[in-house]
Design an enzyme around this catalytic site. Structure first.
Site, PDB file in Angstrom:
ATOM      1  N   TRP A 151      74.132 106.322  -9.980  1.00 47.44           N
ATOM      2  CA  TRP A 151      74.460 106.233 -11.399  1.00 47.44           C
ATOM      3  C   TRP A 151      75.754 105.495 -11.685  1.00 47.44           C
ATOM      4  O   TRP A 151      76.009 105.117 -12.811  1.00 47.44           O
ATOM      5  CB  TRP A 151      74.536 107.638 -12.016  1.00 47.44           C
ATOM      6  CG  TRP A 151      75.281 108.664 -11.200  1.00 47.44           C
ATOM      7  CD1 TRP A 151      74.739 109.621 -10.420  1.00 47.44           C
ATOM      8  CD2 TRP A 151      76.712 108.839 -11.080  1.00 47.44           C
ATOM      9  NE1 TRP A 151      75.713 110.386  -9.815  1.00 47.44           N
ATOM     10  CE2 TRP A 151      76.937 109.927 -10.209  1.00 47.44           C
ATOM     11  CE3 TRP A 151      77.814 108.186 -11.624  1.00 47.44           C
ATOM     12  CZ2 TRP A 151      78.206 110.374  -9.870  1.00 47.44           C
ATOM     13  CZ3 TRP A 151      79.089 108.623 -11.294  1.00 47.44           C
ATOM     14  CH2 TRP A 151      79.279 109.706 -10.433  1.00 47.44           C
ATOM     15  N   ASN A 152      76.598 105.268 -10.694  1.00 50.68           N
ATOM     16  CA  ASN A 152      77.939 104.754 -11.013  1.00 50.68           C
ATOM     17  C   ASN A 152      77.954 103.259 -11.337  1.00 50.68           C
ATOM     18  O   ASN A 152      78.731 102.801 -12.166  1.00 50.68           O
ATOM     19  CB  ASN A 152      78.917 105.064  -9.873  1.00 50.68           C
ATOM     20  CG  ASN A 152      78.503 104.437  -8.559  1.00 50.68           C
ATOM     21  OD1 ASN A 152      77.315 104.351  -8.228  1.00 50.68           O
ATOM     22  ND2 ASN A 152      79.475 103.988  -7.789  1.00 50.68           N
ATOM     23  N   LYS A 175      63.655 103.288  -7.557  1.00 51.79           N
ATOM     24  CA  LYS A 175      63.924 104.622  -8.084  1.00 51.79           C
ATOM     25  C   LYS A 175      65.352 104.637  -8.607  1.00 51.79           C
ATOM     26  O   LYS A 175      66.314 104.598  -7.838  1.00 51.79           O
ATOM     27  CB  LYS A 175      63.712 105.672  -6.992  1.00 51.79           C
ATOM     28  CG  LYS A 175      63.743 107.114  -7.516  1.00 51.79           C
ATOM     29  CD  LYS A 175      65.156 107.638  -7.545  1.00 51.79           C
ATOM     30  CE  LYS A 175      65.235 109.018  -8.156  1.00 51.79           C
ATOM     31  NZ  LYS A 175      66.669 109.426  -8.366  1.00 51.79           N
ATOM     32  N   GLY A 228      74.126 105.618  -1.951  1.00 56.21           N
ATOM     33  CA  GLY A 228      74.300 107.010  -2.347  1.00 56.21           C
ATOM     34  C   GLY A 228      75.256 107.731  -1.421  1.00 56.21           C
ATOM     35  O   GLY A 228      76.010 107.114  -0.661  1.00 56.21           O
ATOM     36  N   SER A 229      75.213 109.031  -1.464  1.00 54.05           N
ATOM     37  CA  SER A 229      76.124 109.837  -0.664  1.00 54.05           C
ATOM     38  C   SER A 229      75.682 109.860   0.796  1.00 54.05           C
ATOM     39  O   SER A 229      74.519 109.598   1.126  1.00 54.05           O
ATOM     40  CB  SER A 229      76.172 111.266  -1.208  1.00 54.05           C
ATOM     41  OG  SER A 229      74.933 111.917  -0.980  1.00 54.05           O
ATOM     42  N   GLU A 250      73.867 102.209   2.235  1.00 52.91           N
ATOM     43  CA  GLU A 250      75.251 102.007   1.781  1.00 52.91           C
ATOM     44  C   GLU A 250      75.698 103.351   1.230  1.00 52.91           C
ATOM     45  O   GLU A 250      75.287 103.763   0.148  1.00 52.91           O
ATOM     46  CB  GLU A 250      75.298 100.901   0.726  1.00 52.91           C
ATOM     47  CG  GLU A 250      76.701 100.361   0.471  1.00 52.91           C
ATOM     48  CD  GLU A 250      77.440 101.150  -0.592  1.00 52.91           C
ATOM     49  OE1 GLU A 250      78.309 101.981  -0.207  1.00 52.91           O
ATOM     50  OE2 GLU A 250      77.167 100.955  -1.777  1.00 52.91           O
ATOM     51  N   LEU A 251      76.572 104.036   1.994  1.00 50.40           N
ATOM     52  CA  LEU A 251      76.852 105.442   1.732  1.00 50.40           C
ATOM     53  C   LEU A 251      78.299 105.660   1.308  1.00 50.40           C
ATOM     54  O   LEU A 251      78.974 104.743   0.865  1.00 50.40           O
ATOM     55  CB  LEU A 251      76.492 106.266   2.978  1.00 50.40           C
ATOM     56  CG  LEU A 251      75.060 106.037   3.505  1.00 50.40           C
ATOM     57  CD1 LEU A 251      74.816 106.866   4.760  1.00 50.40           C
ATOM     58  CD2 LEU A 251      74.026 106.322   2.440  1.00 50.40           C
ATOM     59  N   CYS A 284      82.333 103.376  -5.011  1.00 47.64           N
ATOM     60  CA  CYS A 284      82.265 103.688  -3.577  1.00 47.64           C
ATOM     61  C   CYS A 284      83.391 103.031  -2.791  1.00 47.64           C
ATOM     62  O   CYS A 284      83.794 103.541  -1.746  1.00 47.64           O
ATOM     63  CB  CYS A 284      80.904 103.293  -3.007  1.00 47.64           C
ATOM     64  SG  CYS A 284      80.494 101.555  -3.171  1.00 47.64           S
ATOM     65  N   GLU A 381      85.155 112.855  -0.147  1.00 45.57           N
ATOM     66  CA  GLU A 381      85.280 111.730  -1.072  1.00 45.57           C
ATOM     67  C   GLU A 381      85.444 112.266  -2.493  1.00 45.57           C
ATOM     68  O   GLU A 381      84.539 112.916  -3.029  1.00 45.57           O
ATOM     69  CB  GLU A 381      84.051 110.838  -0.990  1.00 45.57           C
ATOM     70  CG  GLU A 381      84.124 109.618  -1.890  1.00 45.57           C
ATOM     71  CD  GLU A 381      82.880 108.745  -1.793  1.00 45.57           C
ATOM     72  OE1 GLU A 381      82.971 107.559  -2.136  1.00 45.57           O
ATOM     73  OE2 GLU A 381      81.818 109.254  -1.372  1.00 45.57           O
TER      74      GLU A 381
END
Length: 478
Positions: A151-152, A175, A228-229, A250-251, A284, A381
Site C-alpha cells: 500500500w505504501n 493482487k 512486502g514484509s 523485495e522485502l 522500504c 523496521e
C-alpha cells in the site's frame, strides 16, 4: 473509462461484485469511508490464473516491437489522468499530493523505459565444437506471473512488476493492496485501453491469504513476485517453492545511515529530514538508523530536530502539507509502541513522539536520540516517522551496527573522504548503497536487497531478466 470507483478487472471486464462480499476503503487523514468495494478470494484468483494462460499465448505471440507500442500508449494514457490518479492515491494512502503525482508520473516513465528495454531482450550465438552445428540461446518469457504489491507506493511497486513482465511477453495477475487499490486498477485500465489483450492482465484484491495461496499453487502461474514484509515474503516464497516457481522478493529493511565526522551537515541535515519523513517514513528504503560519529553527533541531532519540528503535517490534499498521516491504524499503533519502548529504555525524544489529534492516523515527525541496539525500534523496521539517532566512536563501530541486523536492503553514507567511501562500500551488507544522497529507485538501476530483505532485483536490465528464461537451440546443419 467513466467509472471512478475501483473494481476488480478479470477478462477485460470490471466486476461489480466479489465472491467474498465487500471491503471498505477509508481515508487515513479523516477516517471517513471513501467507498465500498468488491472483495475477491480464491474463486477470482483461480479464474484469473486460468485466463492468464490465454493472455500469455496472445501477448507473447506479438512481436516485442508491437508490444512496445502498446506499453507506450498506456504510459501516455497514464500521464493524461495524473491529477485524478494522484488525488485518489492521496485519499487512499495519505501521502502529500505532490508526492503522489510524482509517483504516478514516475510510474509512467518506468513503463516507457521497459517498453523500450523489451525490444532489446537479445539472445546470443555460441561458438560450436563442430562445423556442422549451430548453438543459439534465445530469451523467452517465463509465462504467467502473479504479482503482489503493497500500500505504501501503490503505483510504483505495481509498475516495477507489471512493466518488465509485460515487456518480456508475460501475462500478469496483479493482487493490489486492499488499502490502496485505485492505482493498480487505473494502471490495468490504461493498459487495456492501449490495446493489451484482455486476458493478459487481471487486477484483484480482497482476502490476501486466500488469493496468495491460490495463485502460488495454481499450475498456470510460473512466477511469483512480491513487494512486502519479510514475514509475508517467507510465506509466499515457501508456498511458491513447493511448486518450484521462480520468485522475486523485495522485502523489508532497516536501513542504516553512516554520518562520518567529515560530513557536511549543511547538506546532510536537510536531505536526512526530507527523505526520512517522506510518505511519513513508510518507504522500504527510508533512512532509519542514523549512526553518527561522535564529533558531529550533537550538531546533527540539533539540526534534524529543528528541521523536523518545522515540517507541516496535515491532510495530503492540502497544498502546504509536507507529511501526511500513516496509512493504517495498525501502523499508527506500532509507531506509538516503538517510540514508547525506546524512551523507556533510555532514548530521548528531541521532537515529536506523539499522535496528533484523535481523528486521522497522524503522528508527529519524531527524532529519538541516544538510541542503543537493544531497543525494539533498532531491531524491528519502524516504517513510520521515527528518526533513530545513535552515536558511534568510529566507522568500524558504525559498520558493526549497520551490519548487525539480518536485513540488507538500502544503506547510506555521508563523507567527503574517498578512503572512507571505499571502506564502507567494501564492507556494508546491503543490496544498495547511496553515497552522499538518498535517491535510489530509478528505471535504469537495479533495486533489491540481500538476507532478510529479499532475493532478486527489480529495475534496470536486471528487472527484465527476472521475467525471461534462456532457451537453447542446438541444431545440426546439413
Amino acid at each position: 473509462m467513466t467509472n471512478s470507483t475501483p473494481r476488480p478487472i478479470i477478462d477485460g471486464q470490471e466486476r461489480s461484485q466479489g465472491s467474498l462480499g465487500t471491503i471498505q476503503l477509508v481515508n487515513p487523514a479523516t477516517e471517513e469511508l471513501i467507498a465500498t468495494l468488491p472483495s475477491c478470494g480464491a474463486e477470482e484468483a483461480a479464474e484469473a490464473a486460468r485466463l492468464s494462460v490465454d493472455g500469455f499465448a496472445q501477448w507473447s505471440a506479438i512481436s516485442p516491437f508491437e508490444r512496445s507500442k502498446v506499453l507506450r500508449r498506456a504510459a501516455d494514457l497514464m500521464r493524461g489522468e495524473a491529477d485524478e490518479a494522484a488525488a485518489e492515491m492521496t485519499r487512499e494512502g495519505g501521502k502529500p499530493l505532490a508526492q503522489a503525482r510524482g509517483e504516478w508520473l514516475a510510474s509512467a516513465d518506468l513503463l516507457d523505459w521497459y517498453a523500450e528495454e523489451g525490444r532489446r531482450a537479445y539472445g546470443r550465438l555460441i561458438p560450436t565444437r563442430a562445423s556442422d552445428m549451430r548453438w543459439a540461446v534465445e530469451r523467452r518469457p517465463v509465462g504467467p506471473v502473479a504479482a503482489f504489491t503493497p500500500w505504501n507506493f501503490p503505483a510504483w511497486t505495481v509498475m516495477q512488476k507489471v512493466a518488465p513482465a509485460l515487456a518480456a511477453g508475460c501475462s500478469v495477475v496483479l493482487k493490489c493492496a486492499e488499502e490502496t487499490p485505485g492505482s493498480g486498477w487505473r494502471i490495468g485500465r490504461a493498459l487495456l485501453a492501449a490495446g493489451l489483450p484482455p486476458r493478459a492482465i487481471s487486477v484483484i484484491w480482497g482476502d490476501p491469504a486466500a488469493i496468495s495461496s491460490t495463485l502460488c499453487a495454481a499450475p498456470e502461474i510460473h512466477k511469483v513476485t512480491l513487494t512486502g514484509s519479510t514475514r509475508v515474503g517467507r510465506l509466499l516464497a515457501s508456498a511458491a517453492g513447493q511448486h518450484l516457481k521462480k520468485v522475486t522478493m523485495e522485502l523489508g529493511g532497516h536501513n542504516p545511515v553512516i554520518v562520518a565526522r567529515d560530513a557536511d551537515l549543511s547538506t546532510v541535515v536537510p536531505l536526512a529530514t526530507e527523505f526520512k519523513f517522506r510518505n511519513a517514513g513508510q518507504v522500504c528504503v527510508s533512512p532509519t538508523r542514523f549512526l553518527v560519529e561522535k564529533p558531529l553527533y550533537a550538531d546533527f541531532v540539533a539540526g534534524v530536530t529543528e528541521a523536523a519540528g518545522k515540517l507541516r503535517v496535515g491532510d495530503g490534499l492540502e497544498a502546504d502539507t509536507q507529511m501526511g498521516p500513516l496509512t493504517t491504524a495498525g501502523q499508527l499503533s506500532k509507531i506509538e509502541a516503538l517510540a514508547a519502548d525506546a524512551v523507556q529504555r533510555g532514548a530521548r525524544i528531541e521532537t515529536g513522539g506523539s499522535r496528533i489529534g484523535n481523528r486521522g492516523y497522524f503522528f508527529q515527525p519524531t527524532v529519538l536520540s541516544g538510541m542503543t541496539p537493544e531497543m525494539d525500534a533498532m531491531n524491528e523496521e519502524p516504517f513510520g516517522p521515527l528518526m533513530l539517532v545513535m552515536p558511534v566512536d568510529d566507522i568500524d563501530a558504525a559498520l558493526t551496527e549497520a551490519n548487525r541486523l539480518p536485513y540488507g536492503l538500502a544503506s547510506y553514507a555521508f563523507t567527503n573522504s574517498m578512503s572512507t567511501e571505499r571502506k564502507i562500500s567494501q564492507n556494508i551488507h546491503a543490496g544498495m548503497l547511496g553515497l552522499n544522497h538518498f535517491a535510489m529507485a530509478m528505471p535504469e538501476t537495479p533495486f533489491g536487497g540481500v538476507g532478510d530483505s529479499g532475493m532478486g532485483s527489480e529495475g534496470g536490465s536486471e528487472g527484465m531478466e527476472a521475467y525471461l528464461r534462456p532457451f537453447l537451440v542446438s541444431a545440426k546443419i546439413g
